[in-house]
Design a protein around this motif. Structure first.
Motif, PDB file in Angstrom:
ATOM      1  N   ILE A  46       0.850  -1.196   0.000  1.00 35.26           N
ATOM      2  CA  ILE A  46       0.000   0.000   0.000  1.00 35.26           C
ATOM      3  C   ILE A  46       0.880   1.238   0.000  1.00 35.26           C
ATOM      4  CG2 ILE A  46      -1.777   1.284   1.258  1.00 35.26           C
ATOM      5  CD1 ILE A  46      -2.536  -1.446   2.539  1.00 35.26           C
ATOM      6  N   ASP A  47       0.580   2.151  -0.914  1.00 38.28           N
ATOM      7  CA  ASP A  47       1.368   3.385  -1.017  1.00 38.28           C
ATOM      8  C   ASP A  47       0.535   4.576  -0.562  1.00 38.28           C
ATOM      9  OD1 ASP A  47       3.866   4.731  -2.271  1.00 38.28           O
ATOM     10  OD2 ASP A  47       2.166   5.923  -3.005  1.00 38.28           O
ATOM     11  N   THR A  48       1.068   5.309   0.420  1.00 41.11           N
ATOM     12  CA  THR A  48       0.410   6.551   0.820  1.00 41.11           C
ATOM     13  C   THR A  48       1.496   7.601   1.057  1.00 41.11           C
ATOM     14  OG1 THR A  48      -1.116   7.594   2.383  1.00 41.11           O
ATOM     15  CG2 THR A  48       0.258   5.828   3.275  1.00 41.11           C
ATOM     16  N   TYR A 213       5.057   5.324 -10.357  1.00 38.52           N
ATOM     17  CA  TYR A 213       3.810   6.014 -10.012  1.00 38.52           C
ATOM     18  C   TYR A 213       3.135   6.571 -11.266  1.00 38.52           C
ATOM     19  CZ  TYR A 213       5.623  10.992  -9.614  1.00 38.52           C
ATOM     20  OH  TYR A 213       6.113  12.252  -9.804  1.00 38.52           O
ATOM     21  N   SER A 214       1.840   6.847 -11.144  1.00 39.50           N
ATOM     22  CA  SER A 214       0.998   7.234 -12.294  1.00 39.50           C
ATOM     23  C   SER A 214       1.190   6.271 -13.466  1.00 39.50           C
ATOM     24  CB  SER A 214       1.293   8.683 -12.722  1.00 39.50           C
ATOM     25  OG  SER A 214       1.105   9.570 -11.645  1.00 39.50           O
ATOM     26  N   PRO A 215       1.120   4.963 -13.215  1.00 36.44           N
ATOM     27  CA  PRO A 215       1.428   3.989 -14.273  1.00 36.44           C
ATOM     28  C   PRO A 215       0.409   3.978 -15.411  1.00 36.44           C
ATOM     29  CG  PRO A 215       0.503   2.866 -12.344  1.00 36.44           C
ATOM     30  CD  PRO A 215       0.763   4.300 -11.940  1.00 36.44           C
ATOM     31  N   LEU A 216      -0.800   4.501 -15.129  1.00 31.20           N
ATOM     32  CA  LEU A 216      -1.835   4.536 -16.176  1.00 31.20           C
ATOM     33  C   LEU A 216      -1.947   5.938 -16.777  1.00 31.20           C
ATOM     34  CD1 LEU A 216      -4.536   2.458 -14.241  1.00 31.20           C
ATOM     35  CD2 LEU A 216      -2.748   1.624 -15.796  1.00 31.20           C
ATOM     36  N   GLY A 217      -1.038   6.833 -16.339  1.00 33.93           N
ATOM     37  CA  GLY A 217      -1.069   8.203 -16.849  1.00 33.93           C
ATOM     38  C   GLY A 217      -2.005   9.095 -16.063  1.00 33.93           C
ATOM     39  N   LYS A 272      -3.786   3.442  -8.802  1.00 34.65           N
ATOM     40  CA  LYS A 272      -4.836   3.850  -7.857  1.00 34.65           C
ATOM     41  C   LYS A 272      -6.189   3.633  -8.496  1.00 34.65           C
ATOM     42  CE  LYS A 272      -8.042   7.118  -6.903  1.00 34.65           C
ATOM     43  NZ  LYS A 272      -9.044   7.699  -7.821  1.00 34.65           N
ATOM     44  N   SER A 273      -7.098   3.067  -7.746  1.00 37.93           N
ATOM     45  CA  SER A 273      -8.486   3.028  -8.185  1.00 37.93           C
ATOM     46  C   SER A 273      -9.381   2.963  -6.957  1.00 37.93           C
ATOM     47  CB  SER A 273      -8.762   1.813  -9.073  1.00 37.93           C
ATOM     48  OG  SER A 273     -10.126   1.815  -9.437  1.00 37.93           O
ATOM     49  N   VAL A 274     -10.547   3.602  -7.059  1.00 39.63           N
ATOM     50  CA  VAL A 274     -11.556   3.447  -6.010  1.00 39.63           C
ATOM     51  C   VAL A 274     -12.759   2.688  -6.557  1.00 39.63           C
ATOM     52  CG1 VAL A 274     -10.866   5.437  -4.609  1.00 39.63           C
ATOM     53  CG2 VAL A 274     -12.450   5.785  -6.518  1.00 39.63           C
ATOM     54  N   GLU A 277     -14.434  -2.823  -9.588  1.00 37.18           N
ATOM     55  CA  GLU A 277     -14.085  -3.638 -10.760  1.00 37.18           C
ATOM     56  C   GLU A 277     -12.654  -3.352 -11.217  1.00 37.18           C
ATOM     57  OE1 GLU A 277     -15.683  -3.972 -15.219  1.00 37.18           O
ATOM     58  OE2 GLU A 277     -17.203  -3.536 -13.708  1.00 37.18           O
ATOM     59  N   ARG A 278     -12.281  -2.071 -11.255  1.00 40.09           N
ATOM     60  CA  ARG A 278     -10.931  -1.719 -11.714  1.00 40.09           C
ATOM     61  C   ARG A 278      -9.877  -2.115 -10.679  1.00 40.09           C
ATOM     62  NH1 ARG A 278     -13.824   2.736 -14.238  1.00 40.09           N
ATOM     63  NH2 ARG A 278     -13.509   4.165 -12.495  1.00 40.09           N
ATOM     64  N   ILE A 279     -10.227  -2.052  -9.400  1.00 39.66           N
ATOM     65  CA  ILE A 279      -9.285  -2.484  -8.353  1.00 39.66           C
ATOM     66  C   ILE A 279      -8.902  -3.940  -8.604  1.00 39.66           C
ATOM     67  CG2 ILE A 279      -9.102  -3.071  -5.879  1.00 39.66           C
ATOM     68  CD1 ILE A 279     -10.889  -0.597  -5.325  1.00 39.66           C
TER      69      ILE A 279
HETATM   70  N1  LIG Z   1       5.665   9.991  -5.259  1.00 34.70           N
HETATM   71  C1  LIG Z   1       4.896  10.838  -5.892  1.00 34.70           C
HETATM   72  O1  LIG Z   1       5.186  12.033  -6.031  1.00 34.70           O
HETATM   73  C2  LIG Z   1       3.624  10.332  -6.490  1.00 34.70           C
HETATM   74  C3  LIG Z   1       2.952  11.113  -7.444  1.00 34.70           C
HETATM   75  C4  LIG Z   1       1.774  10.595  -8.009  1.00 34.70           C
HETATM   76  C5  LIG Z   1       1.299   9.362  -7.613  1.00 34.70           C
HETATM   77  N2  LIG Z   1       1.969   8.635  -6.653  1.00 34.70           N
HETATM   78  C6  LIG Z   1       1.449   7.321  -6.187  1.00 34.70           C
HETATM   79  O2  LIG Z   1       1.169   6.515  -7.334  1.00 34.70           O
HETATM   80  C7  LIG Z   1      -0.196   6.123  -7.311  1.00 34.70           C
HETATM   81  C8  LIG Z   1      -0.743   5.950  -8.722  1.00 34.70           C
HETATM   82  O3  LIG Z   1      -0.610   7.121  -9.469  1.00 34.70           O
HETATM   83  P1  LIG Z   1      -1.848   8.056  -9.859  1.00 34.70           P
HETATM   84  O4  LIG Z   1      -2.903   7.922  -8.831  1.00 34.70           O
HETATM   85  O5  LIG Z   1      -1.274   9.401 -10.133  1.00 34.70           O
HETATM   86  O6  LIG Z   1      -2.330   7.521 -11.269  1.00 34.70           O
HETATM   87  P2  LIG Z   1      -2.727   6.134 -11.971  1.00 34.70           P
HETATM   88  O7  LIG Z   1      -2.685   5.016 -11.014  1.00 34.70           O
HETATM   89  O8  LIG Z   1      -1.908   6.090 -13.214  1.00 34.70           O
HETATM   90  O9  LIG Z   1      -4.208   6.452 -12.411  1.00 34.70           O
HETATM   91  C9  LIG Z   1      -5.262   6.522 -11.487  1.00 34.70           C
HETATM   92  C10 LIG Z   1      -6.505   6.900 -12.273  1.00 34.70           C
HETATM   93  O10 LIG Z   1      -6.792   5.883 -13.232  1.00 34.70           O
HETATM   94  C11 LIG Z   1      -8.111   5.384 -13.056  1.00 34.70           C
HETATM   95  N3  LIG Z   1      -8.009   3.934 -13.232  1.00 34.70           N
HETATM   96  C12 LIG Z   1      -7.515   3.026 -12.365  1.00 34.70           C
HETATM   97  N4  LIG Z   1      -7.546   1.781 -12.873  1.00 34.70           N
HETATM   98  C13 LIG Z   1      -8.086   1.903 -14.115  1.00 34.70           C
HETATM   99  C14 LIG Z   1      -8.383   0.969 -15.128  1.00 34.70           C
HETATM  100  N5  LIG Z   1      -8.144  -0.321 -14.977  1.00 34.70           N
HETATM  101  N6  LIG Z   1      -8.925   1.441 -16.281  1.00 34.70           N
HETATM  102  C15 LIG Z   1      -9.193   2.750 -16.438  1.00 34.70           C
HETATM  103  N7  LIG Z   1      -8.922   3.687 -15.498  1.00 34.70           N
HETATM  104  C16 LIG Z   1      -8.368   3.270 -14.347  1.00 34.70           C
HETATM  105  C17 LIG Z   1      -8.516   5.791 -11.663  1.00 34.70           C
HETATM  106  O11 LIG Z   1      -9.901   6.033 -11.578  1.00 34.70           O
HETATM  107  P3  LIG Z   1     -10.836   5.245 -10.510  1.00 34.70           P
HETATM  108  O12 LIG Z   1     -10.264   5.474  -9.157  1.00 34.70           O
HETATM  109  O13 LIG Z   1     -12.175   5.870 -10.712  1.00 34.70           O
HETATM  110  O14 LIG Z   1     -10.770   3.795 -10.938  1.00 34.70           O
HETATM  111  C18 LIG Z   1      -7.740   7.080 -11.435  1.00 34.70           C
HETATM  112  O15 LIG Z   1      -8.461   8.166 -11.978  1.00 34.70           O
HETATM  113  C19 LIG Z   1      -0.856   7.241  -6.509  1.00 34.70           C
HETATM  114  O16 LIG Z   1      -2.155   6.885  -6.094  1.00 34.70           O
HETATM  115  C20 LIG Z   1       0.148   7.434  -5.408  1.00 34.70           C
HETATM  116  O17 LIG Z   1       0.019   6.403  -4.446  1.00 34.70           O
HETATM  117  C21 LIG Z   1       3.123   9.104  -6.110  1.00 34.70           C
END
Ligand SMILES: NC(=O)c1ccc[n+]([C@@H]2O[C@H](COP(=O)([O-])OP(=O)(O)OC[C@H]3O[C@@H](n4cnc5c(N)ncnc54)[C@H](OP(=O)(O)O)[C@@H]3O)[C@@H](O)[C@H]2O)c1
Length: 330
Positions: A46-48, A213-217, A272-274, A277-279
């Motif tokens: 878990i990442d926070t 991080y932000s693996p899905l953009g 990240k997802s809330v 289904e996507r989780i």
């Molecule tokens: N170290 C840092 O500075 C830093 C910066 C950014 C992020 N992070 C960490 O990295 C994590 C992930 O990055 P992120 O939150 O920026 O972006 P992400 O995981 O690339 O994208 C999250 C977004 O994608 C949607 N999503 C998730 N699964 C999906 C799927 N299977 N199909 C379509 N859409 C999907 C989510 O919506 P729903 O929730 O509605 O599904 C949410 O809007 C963060 O939560 C955080 O823990 C760290």
């Protein structure tokens, strides 16, 4: 049913699942429900971060799972981060203790310096801004002194490992040269459009895990930043035609193809997802193989596109430790 998640052994000997659950932009009851679903689905990393303002919710859910015997503390790989407002030696113990209290645990598995630049210590919404709208900076940030304070936290048992986030190559090399305990992980923006070969190679040479991080953009970011009147130009990684074609070929979703590719590259993605289904979907990525052509195509999407360049934090690029100074602006 999700197949078994492969693990990765870190340079401190600890193991972590090769994919984790990101929590930025998830708060309160929504996160509480989502984390329940994530734990049921099998996420154990878990990442926070202190600045996400959601550690208390995560602590509440973990406490519930541990006290009802569904989990042991050691089953979870818990990561949190030192806020930029704590980027000085005395800030390390102060903020790590606060995070432990919020998370209701005695230790975290990994404590990261969230960003290389420092802000003055403050309470309130991140980041602090002056009357001119610019972020207020603490120019005196001393990475070596902060790192020593982090090493002391490993000695004190408050964290099992320490690492970096958003640091650039020369900043990492400086830590490597001046450390008793090496960084265990580097958490960076990492996806098909930003594959950061130089940084990945540096991490490989030094046995440092790359967390993506932000693996899905980060497609939901404008919803989040929109509340602050900020709109970011977001590339549509999930909608990329090559990604879509590979997904269709394997009867998987675009997200599953990307996450599988990252794990195969040895990067630990933390989507990240809330959405329930996507989780579940994001963890169900181990029942197919990408062929050489798929991998070649996904590698060729690298375009040096950085989404999270701290651009909305006006003036932060004036900090001497701002990490992306030498990159061309978007
Ligand atoms: N170290 C840092 O500075 C830093 C910066 C950014 C992020 N992070 C960490 O990295 C994590 C992930 O990055 P992120 O939150 O920026 O972006 P992400 O995981 O690339 O994208 C999250 C977004 O994608 C949607 N999503 C998730 N699964 C999906 C799927 N299977 N199909 C379509 N859409 C999907 C989510 O919506 P729903 O929730 O509605 O599904 C949410 O809007 C963060 O939560 C955080 O823990 C760290």
């Amino acid at each position: 049913m999700t197949s078994k998640i492969p693990t990765i052994t870190l340079n401190n000997g600890a193991n972590t699942p090769s994919i984790g659950y990101g929590t930025w932009q998830a708060l309160d009851e929504e996160l509480e429900r989502a984390l329940e679903t994530a734990l049921e689905a099998g996420y154990r990393h878990i990442d926070t971060a202190y600045v996400y303002q959601n550690e208390k919710v995560i602590g509440k859910v973990l406490k519930r799972w541990i006290s009802n015997g569904k989990l042991k503390r050691e089953d979870i790989f818990l990561v949190t981060k030192l806020p930029p407002a704590g980027n000085r030696p005395e800030g390390v113990v102060k903020y790590l203790k606060r995070s432990l209290e919020n998370l209701q645990v005695d230790y975290v598995d990994l404590y990261l310096i969230h960003a290389p630049f420092g802000l003055p210590d403050f309470e309130g919404d991140f980041p602090p801004k002056g009357n001119d709208g610019n972020v207020i900076l603490d120019m005196s940030t001393d990475h070596i002194a902060i790192w020593k304070a982090l090493e002391e936290q490993v000695d004190a048992g408050r964290t099992k490992a320490i690492g970096l986030s958003n640091f650039n190559k020369s900043q990492i090399e400086r830590i490597l040269k001046n450390s008793r305990i090496k960084p265990c992980a580097l958490q960076i923006e990492q996806h098909v459009y930003l594959q950061q070969k130089e940084l990945v190679d540096l991490c490989k040479e030094n046995n440092i895990l790359v967390t993506a991080y932000s693996p899905l953009g980060t497609p939901g970011m404008n919803k989040y930043f929109g509340k602050r009147g900020i709109k970011v130009d977001l590339p549509d990684i999930l909608g990329n035609p090559a990604v879509k074609a590979i997904a269709k070929k394997h009867s998987k979703t675009e997200a599953q193809v990307l996450l599988h590719f990252y794990v195969q590259q040895g990067w630990l993605p933390i989507p990240k997802s809330v959405n329930p289904e996507r989780i579940r979907q994001n963890l169900d990525i181990f029942d197919f193989q990408l062929d050489q052509q798929d991998v070649k195509e996904l590698k060729s999407l690298d375009a040096g596109i950085r989404i999270l360049d701290f651009g909305p934090f006006t003036g932060v690029d004036k900090h001497p430790e701002f990490p992306f100074k030498n990159e061309k602006q978007k």
